[in-house]
Scaffold this active site. Structure first.
Site, PDB file in Angstrom:
ATOM      1  N   TYR A   1       0.710  -1.237   0.088  1.00 40.50           N
ATOM      2  CA  TYR A   1       0.017  -0.186   0.171  1.00 40.50           C
ATOM      3  C   TYR A   1       0.818   1.294   0.062  1.00 40.50           C
ATOM      4  O   TYR A   1       0.620   2.150  -0.663  1.00 40.50           O
ATOM      5  CB  TYR A   1      -0.917   0.029   1.230  1.00 40.50           C
ATOM      6  CG  TYR A   1      -1.822   1.271   1.399  1.00 40.50           C
ATOM      7  CD1 TYR A   1      -2.935   1.495   0.762  1.00 40.50           C
ATOM      8  CD2 TYR A   1      -1.215   2.322   2.149  1.00 40.50           C
ATOM      9  CE1 TYR A   1      -3.552   2.676   0.715  1.00 40.50           C
ATOM     10  CE2 TYR A   1      -2.073   3.529   2.391  1.00 40.50           C
ATOM     11  CZ  TYR A   1      -3.301   3.667   1.464  1.00 40.50           C
ATOM     12  OH  TYR A   1      -3.948   4.763   1.681  1.00 40.50           O
TER      13      TYR A   1
ATOM     14  N   SER B   1      -2.789  14.504   5.429  1.00 42.27           N
ATOM     15  CA  SER B   1      -3.946  13.989   4.816  1.00 42.27           C
ATOM     16  C   SER B   1      -5.186  13.884   5.405  1.00 42.27           C
ATOM     17  O   SER B   1      -5.383  13.584   6.499  1.00 42.27           O
ATOM     18  CB  SER B   1      -3.353  12.583   4.386  1.00 42.27           C
ATOM     19  OG  SER B   1      -4.465  11.735   3.817  1.00 42.27           O
TER      20      SER B   1
ATOM     21  N   GLN C   1      -4.762  18.787   3.654  1.00 44.64           N
ATOM     22  CA  GLN C   1      -5.125  18.091   2.456  1.00 44.64           C
ATOM     23  C   GLN C   1      -6.753  17.768   2.501  1.00 44.64           C
ATOM     24  O   GLN C   1      -7.083  16.810   3.107  1.00 44.64           O
ATOM     25  CB  GLN C   1      -4.238  16.902   1.935  1.00 44.64           C
ATOM     26  CG  GLN C   1      -4.790  16.178   0.545  1.00 44.64           C
ATOM     27  CD  GLN C   1      -5.636  15.238   0.722  1.00 44.64           C
ATOM     28  OE1 GLN C   1      -5.772  14.470   1.829  1.00 44.64           O
ATOM     29  NE2 GLN C   1      -6.583  14.980  -0.332  1.00 44.64           N
ATOM     30  N   LEU C   2      -7.342  18.093   1.439  1.00 46.72           N
ATOM     31  CA  LEU C   2      -8.826  17.840   1.441  1.00 46.72           C
ATOM     32  C   LEU C   2      -9.349  17.148  -0.099  1.00 46.72           C
ATOM     33  O   LEU C   2      -8.626  17.539  -0.984  1.00 46.72           O
ATOM     34  CB  LEU C   2      -9.459  19.237   1.316  1.00 46.72           C
ATOM     35  CG  LEU C   2     -10.905  19.332   1.398  1.00 46.72           C
ATOM     36  CD1 LEU C   2     -11.469  18.705   2.826  1.00 46.72           C
ATOM     37  CD2 LEU C   2     -11.356  20.486   1.268  1.00 46.72           C
ATOM     38  N   TYR C   3     -10.148  16.503   0.011  1.00 42.33           N
ATOM     39  CA  TYR C   3     -11.043  16.080  -1.296  1.00 42.33           C
ATOM     40  C   TYR C   3     -12.252  16.668  -1.096  1.00 42.33           C
ATOM     41  O   TYR C   3     -12.872  16.965  -0.259  1.00 42.33           O
ATOM     42  CB  TYR C   3     -11.280  14.468  -1.287  1.00 42.33           C
ATOM     43  CG  TYR C   3      -9.909  13.807  -1.292  1.00 42.33           C
ATOM     44  CD1 TYR C   3      -9.328  13.509  -2.525  1.00 42.33           C
ATOM     45  CD2 TYR C   3      -9.632  12.996  -0.198  1.00 42.33           C
ATOM     46  CE1 TYR C   3      -8.350  12.718  -2.635  1.00 42.33           C
ATOM     47  CE2 TYR C   3      -8.473  12.373  -0.418  1.00 42.33           C
ATOM     48  CZ  TYR C   3      -7.905  12.175  -1.369  1.00 42.33           C
ATOM     49  OH  TYR C   3      -6.801  11.301  -1.382  1.00 42.33           O
TER      50      TYR C   3
ATOM     51  N   THR D   1      -6.963  18.013  -3.608  1.00 39.58           N
ATOM     52  CA  THR D   1      -6.421  17.074  -4.443  1.00 39.58           C
ATOM     53  C   THR D   1      -7.500  16.965  -5.485  1.00 39.58           C
ATOM     54  O   THR D   1      -8.806  16.607  -5.376  1.00 39.58           O
ATOM     55  CB  THR D   1      -6.254  15.751  -3.868  1.00 39.58           C
ATOM     56  OG1 THR D   1      -5.177  15.729  -2.715  1.00 39.58           O
ATOM     57  CG2 THR D   1      -5.919  14.607  -4.763  1.00 39.58           C
TER      58      THR D   1
ATOM     59  N   LYS E   1      -3.703  20.346  -6.096  1.00 41.11           N
ATOM     60  CA  LYS E   1      -2.486  19.261  -6.169  1.00 41.11           C
ATOM     61  C   LYS E   1      -3.173  18.159  -7.074  1.00 41.11           C
ATOM     62  O   LYS E   1      -4.128  17.506  -7.039  1.00 41.11           O
ATOM     63  CB  LYS E   1      -2.392  18.625  -4.625  1.00 41.11           C
ATOM     64  CG  LYS E   1      -1.288  17.469  -4.883  1.00 41.11           C
ATOM     65  CD  LYS E   1      -1.115  16.759  -3.568  1.00 41.11           C
ATOM     66  CE  LYS E   1      -0.108  15.771  -3.388  1.00 41.11           C
ATOM     67  NZ  LYS E   1      -0.658  14.763  -4.161  1.00 41.11           N
TER      68      LYS E   1
ATOM     69  N   HIS F   1       0.261  12.107  -8.463  1.00 46.20           N
ATOM     70  CA  HIS F   1      -0.162  11.249  -7.039  1.00 46.20           C
ATOM     71  C   HIS F   1       0.601  10.050  -6.776  1.00 46.20           C
ATOM     72  O   HIS F   1       0.327   8.962  -6.417  1.00 46.20           O
ATOM     73  CB  HIS F   1      -1.834  10.661  -7.451  1.00 46.20           C
ATOM     74  CG  HIS F   1      -2.473  10.530  -6.292  1.00 46.20           C
ATOM     75  ND1 HIS F   1      -3.697  11.600  -6.104  1.00 46.20           N
ATOM     76  CD2 HIS F   1      -2.419   9.815  -5.175  1.00 46.20           C
ATOM     77  CE1 HIS F   1      -4.460  11.029  -4.899  1.00 46.20           C
ATOM     78  NE2 HIS F   1      -3.634   9.978  -4.330  1.00 46.20           N
TER      79      HIS F   1
ATOM     80  N   ARG G   1       0.046   6.712  -8.412  1.00 46.78           N
ATOM     81  CA  ARG G   1      -0.900   5.976  -7.849  1.00 46.78           C
ATOM     82  C   ARG G   1      -2.298   6.125  -8.598  1.00 46.78           C
ATOM     83  O   ARG G   1      -3.256   5.323  -8.155  1.00 46.78           O
ATOM     84  CB  ARG G   1      -1.078   6.093  -6.454  1.00 46.78           C
ATOM     85  CG  ARG G   1       0.009   5.679  -5.489  1.00 46.78           C
ATOM     86  CD  ARG G   1       0.135   6.331  -4.150  1.00 46.78           C
ATOM     87  NE  ARG G   1      -0.899   5.730  -3.185  1.00 46.78           N
ATOM     88  CZ  ARG G   1      -1.023   4.431  -2.630  1.00 46.78           C
ATOM     89  NH1 ARG G   1       0.229   4.026  -2.642  1.00 46.78           N
ATOM     90  NH2 ARG G   1      -1.768   4.143  -1.889  1.00 46.78           N
TER      91      ARG G   1
ATOM     92  N   VAL H   1      11.408  12.760  -6.020  1.00 55.68           N
ATOM     93  CA  VAL H   1      12.385  13.475  -5.278  1.00 55.68           C
ATOM     94  C   VAL H   1      13.280  12.461  -4.188  1.00 55.68           C
ATOM     95  O   VAL H   1      12.744  11.759  -3.196  1.00 55.68           O
ATOM     96  CB  VAL H   1      12.003  14.526  -4.410  1.00 55.68           C
ATOM     97  CG1 VAL H   1      13.110  15.053  -3.606  1.00 55.68           C
ATOM     98  CG2 VAL H   1      11.479  15.611  -5.512  1.00 55.68           C
TER      99      VAL H   1
ATOM    100  N   GLY I   1       6.945  12.307  -0.250  1.00 52.49           N
ATOM    101  CA  GLY I   1       5.912  11.377   0.366  1.00 52.49           C
ATOM    102  C   GLY I   1       6.462  10.212   0.925  1.00 52.49           C
ATOM    103  O   GLY I   1       6.919   9.889   1.949  1.00 52.49           O
TER     104      GLY I   1
END
Length: 365
Positions: free
Chosen positions: A28, A110, A131-133, A159, A234, A258, A261, A292, A312
């Site tokens: 994952y 997240s 971070q938001l959806y 995102t 993002k 992403h 992903r 990076v 990340g």
């Protein structure tokens, strides 16, 4: 941390983390979509870029600090939003937030964190973004924004590249679900079932129902109207979308695929960064994530127009190996490498990295 050989770079941390994380959780955290072409391309694209250093420049002192959304950060490396960090270490986002604060940089938390956003905000001083959806149920989205504002977050990072969840085959093969100790704490007030008793499959079904595949640019306008905080988008990969984002008044753009992903086969983010920074033309801040792994990668991204990068997986690997100390060490390694790269390239300041420092390939128009 007790190892026969102490890790000296980010690749070392990845190898050590793989040995310590349960295979399903590793899939994952480390995996990508489909054949993972884009996942690999994110790293390989940086390796293809060549630096053209200047000589006989006074670099007796170099300054790795930059300013992001008006906030000074000690190095141009932010922590990207990464879900369920307690899969790597029980302290999860609490530990990574403390490490970011100690390093003088920003963490982006997240929505799918394993600790409540309020607890993460209180874990350490220093700037944090949320971070938001944007969900079908706008009230759910609004309540997250209100919680983030109340907790002291200084920006909202929306995102925009997830109308549906990508095809992550490692998770399918592993039949991966969250272990009992890792819970979606931010959703406890929303999920109308007992997740503890019925298992996290119920939660993932709930999230799938919330995701809005009909989302349009109207959602950006709506979000900006609901919050006093600056909004970043993002998941931008084209100049056309970058221009449109600026037209809709966003404060910043994160050039991102992403982490490989979502849609496999798209370019590495660093490959499209130059055309996006040219399209934005200074009207919003441009950041980049994906691939990076070295201080020289940070330097290349700045030379191609990014104000800073986000990492990340690398810091999650540090988290898995040694908790907060591991994340701090990952950031220290990047800062040391980046400062050395500045000096060797003849760049006394991270705020003044010349574009001609990187030789552009034909794909970097």
């Amino acid at each position: 941390m007790s190892h026969s050989v102490e890790p000296v770079n980010l690749a070392d941390y990845e190898q050590l983390a793989r040995q310590q994380v349960e295979p399903g959780a590793w899939g994952y955290l480390a995996g990508g979509a489909d054949d993972e072409v884009t996942l690999r391309a994110n790293v390989e694209a940086f390796q293809r870029l060549k630096l053209l250093p200047r000589v006989l420049v006074d670099v007796s002192s170099v300054d790795p600090a930059v300013t992001v959304l008006g906030q000074r950060v000690a190095l141009p490396v932010l922590l990207a939003p990464t879900a369920f960090q307690s899969l790597a270490h029980p302290d999860g986002e609490l530990a990574s937030t403390r490490a970011a604060s100690a390093a003088g940089t920003i963490t982006v938390v997240s929505t799918l964190s394993a600790h409540r956003l309020e607890d993460i905000a209180a874990a350490a001083p220093g700037p944090k973004w949320f971070q938001l959806y944007c969900y079908k149920e706008r009230d759910v989205t609004r309540r997250f924004v209100e919680r983030a504002e109340a907790a002291g977050f200084s920006a909202i990072c929306l995102t925009v590249d997830l109308p549906r969840v990508g095809n992550r085959e490692r998770d399918l093969r592993n039949r991966f679900f969250l272990p009992p100790a890792v819970r979606p704490r931010n959703f406890e007030e929303f999920v109308g079932v007992d997740v503890e008793a019925q298992g996290n499959e119920v939660f993932f079904q709930y999230i799938q129902r919330l995701i809005d595949p009909s989302l349009t640019w109207e959602a950006v306008d709506w979000l900006r109207s609901t919050t006093r905080l600056p909004v970043l988008l993002k998941g931008i990969l084209t100049a056309a979308d970058a221009k449109r984002a600026v037209d809709h008044g966003v404060a910043g753009i994160v050039v991102s695929n992403h982490g490989g992903r979502q849609l496999d086969g798209v370019p590495a983010a660093i490959e499209v960064l130059p055309e996006i920074t040219e399209a934005v033309d200074g009207r919003a801040e441009v950041l980049v994530d994906g691939g990076v792994r070295r201080g020289t990668d940070v330097l290349k991204a700045l030379a191609l127009g990014a104000g800073a990068v986000l990492i990340g997986r690398p810091y999650v690997y540090g988290l898995a190996v040694d908790g907060e100390a591991g994340v701090r060490r990952v950031l220290e390694i990047l800062e040391t490498e980046f400062a050395l790269a500045l000096a060797l390239a003849g760049c006394p300041s991270a705020r003044q990295v010349p574009r001609e420092l990187v030789r552009r390939s034909p794909s970097l128009r």
